[in-house]
Design an enzyme around this catalytic site. Structure first.
Site, mmCIF file in Angstrom:
data_model
loop_
_atom_site.group_PDB
_atom_site.id
_atom_site.type_symbol
_atom_site.label_atom_id
_atom_site.label_comp_id
_atom_site.label_asym_id
_atom_site.label_seq_id
_atom_site.Cartn_x
_atom_site.Cartn_y
_atom_site.Cartn_z
ATOM 1 N N ARG A 278 0.752 -1.056 0.000
ATOM 2 C CA ARG A 278 -0.110 0.090 -0.100
ATOM 3 C C ARG A 278 0.940 1.189 -0.021
ATOM 4 N NH1 ARG A 278 -1.723 -0.025 4.801
ATOM 5 N NH2 ARG A 278 -0.440 1.760 5.571
ATOM 6 N N HIS B 206 -2.386 4.455 6.029
ATOM 7 C CA HIS B 206 -3.612 3.494 6.376
ATOM 8 C C HIS B 206 -5.035 4.206 6.323
ATOM 9 C CE1 HIS B 206 -5.520 0.441 8.638
ATOM 10 N NE2 HIS B 206 -6.225 1.235 9.424
ATOM 11 N N TYR C 188 6.114 5.575 11.137
ATOM 12 C CA TYR C 188 6.513 4.437 11.373
ATOM 13 C C TYR C 188 6.941 3.501 10.260
ATOM 14 C CZ TYR C 188 1.773 3.538 9.375
ATOM 15 O OH TYR C 188 0.708 3.731 8.743
#
Length: 351
Positions: free
Chosen positions: A252, A256, A265
């Site tokens: 991806r 998110h 992260y």
């Protein structure tokens, strides 16, 4: 275990055959269908992000980079099959037949956005992680008991394998040999948690061994590997041989959700070497004589127009009825909720 479950590819990053045995199974119709749907949902995805940034759409979960996984698997379905998506699989549900306008409504928090087309079996998107896996097994079991050839597909991410529902869904399906395909899109993260902190297994595909079912690990950015592997799994399921677990290794590109910052992260260079699934298909088309500049241009214009029309349809929708929040929770509204409803309507000056 990675050696036991190597990543299956049909086409490499440069768009050349790795497995030329599929040459005879790939024709212009399939290539164009894959390209059209992948371009269509990417156009939708990018438009949705823009709408959210403009305040015209709620928090949105993008999927760019996973188009091959979603389109390749959805095109392997029959019209009467069942789709159990996560909140990130609207690319698959749109490919299967759900309208883009309805999908936009979902991301605007509208209950109408959960409505499936009259001629398609699409379960409302599952936001709780992995809850749709037992549901898919149950729907497939019902189809088996009815004696139909229909099957189900359950989409889920790598984080879902950490949930008990993953075990329950696969275990039930394997015991009763129900016609369901468990389709994992492994993009390496469950929000901010990398896969090595979720499980000690080298692959997700190897988890199939515990349930005595076939497991495959495929390149999720290779639309042909996705399509043919999923189709084989469905053929197997329809013959009464039970479920299959597919791990589609993909990436991806973005956050998110539009409320997330992946730079917190994910290392900045991570994923930069992964070839985009649409680019790979374009290279394949050019390498093997499927590229048609006029058709490509027309397809780009068509998909852009489809998305713009869907936006117009979504924004012309009448305002939501705030009473829906209260009216459709219980069969008989409890006194406490009735009091809340009365107080809220009074606040709005509607009493």
């Amino acid at each position: 275990m990675e050696q036991s479950y190597p990543i299956k590819r049909i086409v490499d990053d440069e768009g050349f055959f790795v497995d030329a045995s599929f040459d005879k199974q790939i024709d212009e119709q399939l290539v164009q269908e894959l390209y059209y749907h992948m371009l269509r949902i990417r156009t939708f995805d990018r438009k949705a992000i823009n709408l959210q940034r403009q305040g015209r759409l709620g928090t949105y979960a993008p999927f760019e980079g996973q188009e091959a996984a979603q389109v390749g698997s959805a095109l392997a379905l029959n019209a009467n099959d069942w789709v159990f998506p996560t909140y990130r699989d609207h690319g698959a549900t749109i490919t299967f037949g759900k309208s883009m306008a309805t999908t936009f409504l979902y991301w605007n928090g509208r209950v109408e956005g959960c409505k499936a087309p009259a001629d398609r079996n699409v379960f409302p998107p599952a936001v709780p992680i992995a809850t749709q896996l037992p549901h898919a097994a149950g729907a497939a079991w019902a189809e088996k008991k009815r004696g139909t050839p229909n099957a189900a597909i359950a989409y889920f991410g790598d984080g879902a394998t950490s949930e008990g529902d993953f075990h329950e869904g696969l275990n039930f399906a394997s015991v009763f040999k129900v016609p369901v395909v468990f389709f994992n899109q492994n993009n390496g993260y469950a929000i901010s948690v990398p896969i090595e902190k979720q499980m000690n297994s080298a692959t997700i595909a190897q988890k199939s061994v515990a349930y005595g079912i076939p497991g495959f690990r495929i390149d999720g950015n290779d639309c042909f590997a996705v399509y043919f592997t999923t189709k084989e799994a469905f053929d197997n399921a329809r013959c009464g041989n039970g479920p299959t677990l597919i791990e589609a290794v993909t990436w991806r590109k973005g956050a998110h959700t539009t409320a997330d910052d992946p730079s917190k992260y994910r290392p900045a260079q991570q994923g930069k070497d992964i070839v985009d699934p649409l680019t790979r298909l374009e290279l394949f088309m050019k390498n093997y004589g499927y590229w048609n500049e006029e058709w490509i241009q027309a397809t780009q214009e068509k998909t852009t127009r489809e998305v713009e029309v869907a936006v117009e349809e979504m924004e012309k929708f009448p305002p939501p009825n705030v009473e829906d929040v209260f009216n459709h929770v219980y069969a008989e509204m409890p006194a406490q909720l009735a009091e809340q409803k009365e107080a809220y309507l009074a606040h709005l000056g509607r009493q």
